[in-house]
Write a protein that holds these residues in place. Structure first.
Motif, PDB file in Angstrom:
ATOM      1  N   ASP A   1      -1.665  -9.596  -6.349  1.00 15.02           N
ATOM      2  CA  ASP A   1      -0.852  -8.420  -6.057  1.00 15.02           C
ATOM      3  C   ASP A   1      -1.701  -7.247  -5.586  1.00 15.02           C
ATOM      4  OD1 ASP A   1       1.593  -9.658  -6.826  1.00 15.02           O
ATOM      5  OD2 ASP A   1       1.059  -9.358  -8.927  1.00 15.02           O
ATOM      6  N   HIS A   2      -2.921  -7.529  -5.168  1.00 12.55           N
ATOM      7  CA  HIS A   2      -3.851  -6.478  -4.760  1.00 12.55           C
ATOM      8  C   HIS A   2      -3.942  -6.475  -3.242  1.00 12.55           C
ATOM      9  CE1 HIS A   2      -7.001  -3.609  -5.209  1.00 12.55           C
ATOM     10  NE2 HIS A   2      -7.960  -4.392  -4.762  1.00 12.55           N
ATOM     11  N   LEU A   3      -3.315  -5.488  -2.621  1.00 13.59           N
ATOM     12  CA  LEU A   3      -3.199  -5.483  -1.160  1.00 13.59           C
ATOM     13  C   LEU A   3      -4.542  -5.469  -0.424  1.00 13.59           C
ATOM     14  CD1 LEU A   3      -0.044  -3.281  -0.506  1.00 13.59           C
ATOM     15  CD2 LEU A   3      -0.390  -5.680   0.139  1.00 13.59           C
ATOM     16  N   PRO A   4      -5.556  -4.738  -0.876  1.00 13.88           N
ATOM     17  CA  PRO A   4      -6.834  -4.811  -0.141  1.00 13.88           C
ATOM     18  C   PRO A   4      -7.389  -6.229  -0.077  1.00 13.88           C
ATOM     19  CG  PRO A   4      -6.815  -2.892  -1.547  1.00 13.88           C
ATOM     20  CD  PRO A   4      -5.592  -3.686  -1.902  1.00 13.88           C
ATOM     21  N   TYR A   5      -7.298  -6.961  -1.174  1.00 19.13           N
ATOM     22  CA  TYR A   5      -7.730  -8.363  -1.180  1.00 19.13           C
ATOM     23  C   TYR A   5      -6.876  -9.191  -0.223  1.00 19.13           C
ATOM     24  CZ  TYR A   5      -7.576 -13.220  -2.751  1.00 19.13           C
ATOM     25  OH  TYR A   5      -7.557 -14.592  -2.788  1.00 19.13           O
ATOM     26  N   LEU A   6      -5.580  -9.006  -0.293  1.00 23.80           N
ATOM     27  CA  LEU A   6      -4.677  -9.790   0.549  1.00 23.80           C
ATOM     28  C   LEU A   6      -4.896  -9.486   2.028  1.00 23.80           C
ATOM     29  CD1 LEU A   6      -1.481  -9.397  -1.649  1.00 23.80           C
ATOM     30  CD2 LEU A   6      -2.807 -11.496  -1.340  1.00 23.80           C
ATOM     31  N   ARG A   7      -5.192  -8.245   2.371  1.00 22.04           N
ATOM     32  CA  ARG A   7      -5.458  -7.904   3.773  1.00 22.04           C
ATOM     33  C   ARG A   7      -6.728  -8.567   4.269  1.00 22.04           C
ATOM     34  NH1 ARG A   7      -4.249  -2.095   2.012  1.00 22.04           N
ATOM     35  NH2 ARG A   7      -1.986  -1.859   2.368  1.00 22.04           N
ATOM     36  N   ARG A   8      -7.755  -8.604   3.423  1.00 22.11           N
ATOM     37  CA  ARG A   8      -8.992  -9.283   3.835  1.00 22.11           C
ATOM     38  C   ARG A   8      -8.756 -10.775   4.023  1.00 22.11           C
ATOM     39  NH1 ARG A   8     -11.402  -5.169   0.507  1.00 22.11           N
ATOM     40  NH2 ARG A   8     -11.058  -6.404  -1.376  1.00 22.11           N
TER      41      ARG A   8
END
Length: 320
Positions: free
Chosen positions: A259-266
């Motif tokens: 649920d961590h968007l920075p991780y998901l974007r990477r």
């Protein structure tokens, strides 16, 4: 030991830097001690419980990462009832200062660490180097290092060009090569993103008995900030203190990244770069089903639109 401390951590976020230093000094003198270590470093001790967290931190890091502008060590006072020894630097110095060496020599000579049932050394990046290097002062300590450097000695790590100006510091002297200094630790945990090539190369130098290296892909080059954003610092430190940060525990904690968007974007960027359209579609579908994520919604619509167009083209070719 002191009982529960009221008002920890205090909110120092509105203080100018000179006032902040004064407040930190007053707090440590009230509940423990404050030890100036030249112009660039200081030791701040707050006594509470029989577990001691020795955290290496910098003033810019504290003021950038903490909403209250207080050290990570202070956060564990109300959370776990631990004592805190913060070794503070005004900048990224890797704590290569004879006055810091003398401070740890004196703590060892005084039997300071023997007063605690458990001792944990913690740091990230340059502070992670220092946490590993100075943990030798407390044999049997637990150690948690986030993307640490092993050394900046160019004879060993000339491949790391990020800190060239720091190579003039003496990394060959006392408390020098961090991987050698952790040999007496009860257990050492090194967390790093294997896709950050230089961080991974440093982590490889720590590979030895008693060290567990935890790979956290797609977390990037600011691991401490990312883990703090996920509210994982407290649980990680507690797991290290209790000797339960194994692969299974790390996996459970690590699920928070979903649920961590920075991780998901990477992760999305990497899948797109690799041309993994099917996996990209699955990722975008899962993310948009759980949260509001416009970038993932747009990418999913684009993939679905491209797929529909391809289907229409195929049908037209068949009819012809």
């Amino acid at each position: 030991m002191h009982g529960t401390l009221d008002g920890f951590p205090p909110d120092l976020s509105q203080l100018a830097q000179a006032e902040w230093w004064g407040a930190m000094r007053d707090l440590s003198e009230r509940y423990g001690f404050h030890e100036p270590l030249g112009r660039g470093h200081a030791g701040l001790f707050v006594e509470q419980g029989d577990t001691l967290l020795v955290s290496f931190e910098t003033v810019p890091g504290i003021r950038a990462l903490s909403p209250t502008h207080t050290p990570q060590g202070f956060d564990m006072l109300p959370r776990a009832g631990w004592s805190s020894l913060v070794v503070l630097a005004t900048a990224d110095t890797w704590f290569r200062d004879p006055r810091v060496y003398a401070f740890f020599d004196q703590l060892t000579d005084d039997g300071f660490f023997d007063d605690f049932e458990r001792v944990i050394f913690y740091g990230a990046g340059p502070c992670g180097y220092a946490a590993g290097a100075f943990s030798v002062a407390a044999p049997g300590a637990r150690v948690l290092l986030l993307q640490p450097q092993a050394t900046l000695d160019p004879r060993i790590t000339d491949w790391d060009d990020r800190f060239v100006e720091q190579r003039r510091r003496d990394f060959a002297g006392r408390y020098g090569f961090a991987p050698d200094m952790i040999d007496g630790a009860m257990a050492t945990h090194v967390l790093f993103d294997p896709r950050e090539r230089l961080d991974a190369m440093h982590a490889a130098l720590f590979a030895r008995p008693g060290v567990t290296r935890h790979r956290l892909p797609f977390m990037g080059g600011a691991l401490q900030a990312e883990l703090a954003a996920l509210d994982l610092m407290g649980p990680l430190l507690e797991a290290v203190a209790d000797d339960r940060l194994d692969t299974a525990t790390m996996a459970r904690l690590w699920r928070a990244r979903r649920d961590h968007l920075p991780y998901l974007r990477r992760l999305l960027a990497r899948l797109d770069a690799d041309g993994r359209t099917g996996l990209t579609q699955m990722l975008c579908g899962q993310v948009t089903a759980r949260m509001h994520a416009p970038r993932f919604q747009r990418r999913l619509a684009q993939i679905d639109g491209d797929g529909e167009a391809e289907t229409l083209r195929a049908r037209g070719a068949g009819a012809a």
